[in-house]
Motif scaffolding. Structure first.
Motif, PDB file in Angstrom:
ATOM      1  N   TYR A   1      -4.658  20.221   5.170  1.00  0.00           N
ATOM      2  CA  TYR A   1      -5.136  19.293   4.139  1.00  0.00           C
ATOM      3  C   TYR A   1      -5.305  20.078   2.844  1.00  0.00           C
TER       4      TYR A   1
ATOM      5  N   TRP B   1       0.950  10.762   3.901  1.00  0.00           N
ATOM      6  CA  TRP B   1       0.338  12.087   3.812  1.00  0.00           C
ATOM      7  C   TRP B   1       0.200  12.590   2.368  1.00  0.00           C
TER       8      TRP B   1
ATOM      9  N   VAL C   1      -1.605  17.006   4.540  1.00  0.00           N
ATOM     10  CA  VAL C   1      -2.048  15.950   3.644  1.00  0.00           C
ATOM     11  C   VAL C   1      -2.240  16.590   2.267  1.00  0.00           C
TER      12      VAL C   1
END
Length: 281
Positions: free
Chosen positions: A101, A188, A153
Motif C-alpha cells: 500500500y 488498486w 494499492v
C-alpha cells in the motif's frame, strides 16, 4: 571494438555485459551479426558488453528472443536500471517495489510512478545531461510495479499546483494530464486533487510518502534537494498517517478531481485551431 575484460561482480551493469558477451560468443555471433538480428549496430552491442552503455528493456527482450536465453536479460535489465537511480534513492525504490500500500502526497510534481516519459524527461533533464536516457529508463522501470498481477494499492493526493505547473511545455502536460485521467477508476489506484481553496493544510511542509507492507513495519519517506529521509519510527508514522487522512478528507473526491484535471487540461493545455476556437481535450 577492443575487448575489455569485465568483473561480473563489480556492478549489475558489468554483470549484464559479461553475460551478454558470453551468450553471444556461445551462439557463434559477431557483434555486427547480433546487432543485425536485434536491430541495432554492432558498436552498440560492444558498448553494452563493455559496460559503456546501459541497456534498455526492449533491447533486452530482443536479446532473449535472438539468443534463446529464456528471459535472462529481461530479468537482469531491471536490476541494471535500478542501479542507475541515485544511490540515496535506491533503498526507497526497493521498498516501493515491496510495498502493498502506497500513500503519497505531492505538492510540486506528479509522483514518479505516474509520470509519462515526456514529463519524466523534462523533470530529469533539468540537471541530468549525459545520463538522461538512463535516468528516464530507470524511472519508467520503477513503474513496472504497477503492472504486476497483484500491484500495490496506490493512493495519490496531488496539490492543484501540480496541474498548473507547466513541465516540459503544453504538449507534455496535455499528455501527462490525459494519462492521469486514464487512471481514474482503475483497480488498486485512487487519485485526488487538493484544491487551492483548501487553504492551509497538513501537507504544507512538503511532499511525503507512506509505505505499508504485509510483513514489515510501515515506512515514512520524504526528500530534500539531493537526499531522502526514510524512517519506521512509530510516532512519525502515526503523525503522518493522521496528516494524510486529513489531506484525503480536504481533497476533492475522485470524481471531482477527475473533472478538475480535465478542466485544467482543456483550459491550459488544450489544442486550439485558431482565435476563439474551443479547446480540444
Amino acid at each position: 571494438m577492443r575487448s575489455r575484460e569485465l568483473d561480473p561482480s563489480a556492478s549489475p551493469l558489468d554483470y549484464y555485459g559479461y553475460e551478454l558477451r558470453r551468450a553471444r560468443e556461445s551462439a557463434g555471433l559477431t557483434l555486427a551479426q547480433l546487432g543485425a538480428i536485434v536491430f541495432c549496430t554492432g558498436s552498440l552491442i560492444g558498448q553494452i558488453e563493455t559496460a559503456a552503455r546501459v541497456p534498455q528493456r526492449d533491447f533486452s527482450e530482443r536479446l532473449d528472443a535472438a539468443l534463446g536465453t529464456d528471459g535472462l536479460f529481461s530479468r537482469l535489465v531491471g536490476m541494471v536500471l535500478r542501479s542507475q537511480l541515485p544511490g540515496w534513492f535506491q533503498p526507497v525504490a526497493e521498498m516501493e517495489a515491496k510495498a502493498t500500500y502506497i500513500s503519497t502526497y505531492q505538492c510540486q510534481l506528479v509522483h514518479g510512478l505516474l509520470q509519462t516519459e515526456g514529463y519524466a524527461r523534462a523533470v530529469l533533464g533539468i540537471e541530468q545531461g549525459k545520463r538522461l536516457d538512463e535516468m528516464v529508463a530507470a524511472r519508467l522501470e520503477r513503474q513496472r510495479v504497477l503492472e504486476r498481477d497483484q500491484p500495490p494499492v496506490l493512493w495519490t493526493v496531488l496539490d492543484e499546483a501540480v496541474l498548473h505547473r507547466e513541465v516540459g511545455g503544453p504538449d507534455v502536460m496535455r499528455v501527462q494530464l490525459s494519462y492521469l485521467l486514464d487512471l481514474f477508476g482503475k483497480p488498486w489506484m485512487e487519485l485526488q486533487v487538493l484544491p487551492f481553496t483548501a487553504g492551509q493544510h497538513t501537507g504544507l511542509m512538503g511532499s511525503f510518502t507512506l509505505l505499508r507492507f504485509g510483513d514489515h513495519p510501515d515506512v515514512y519517506y520524504s526528500e530534500s534537494y539531493d537526499s531522502g529521509h526514510m524512517t519506521a519510527n512509530p510516532q512519525v508514522i502515526k503523525e503522518r498517517s493522521v496528516g494524510y487522512a486529513r489531506l484525503q478528507a480536504e481533497a476533492l473526491s475522485p470524481r471531482e478531481s477527475a473533472a478538475l484535471v480535465a478542466r485544467v487540461r482543456e483550459e491550459r493545455y488544450g489544442e486550439h485551431t485558431g482565435p476563439g476556437a474551443c479547446a480540444v481535450a
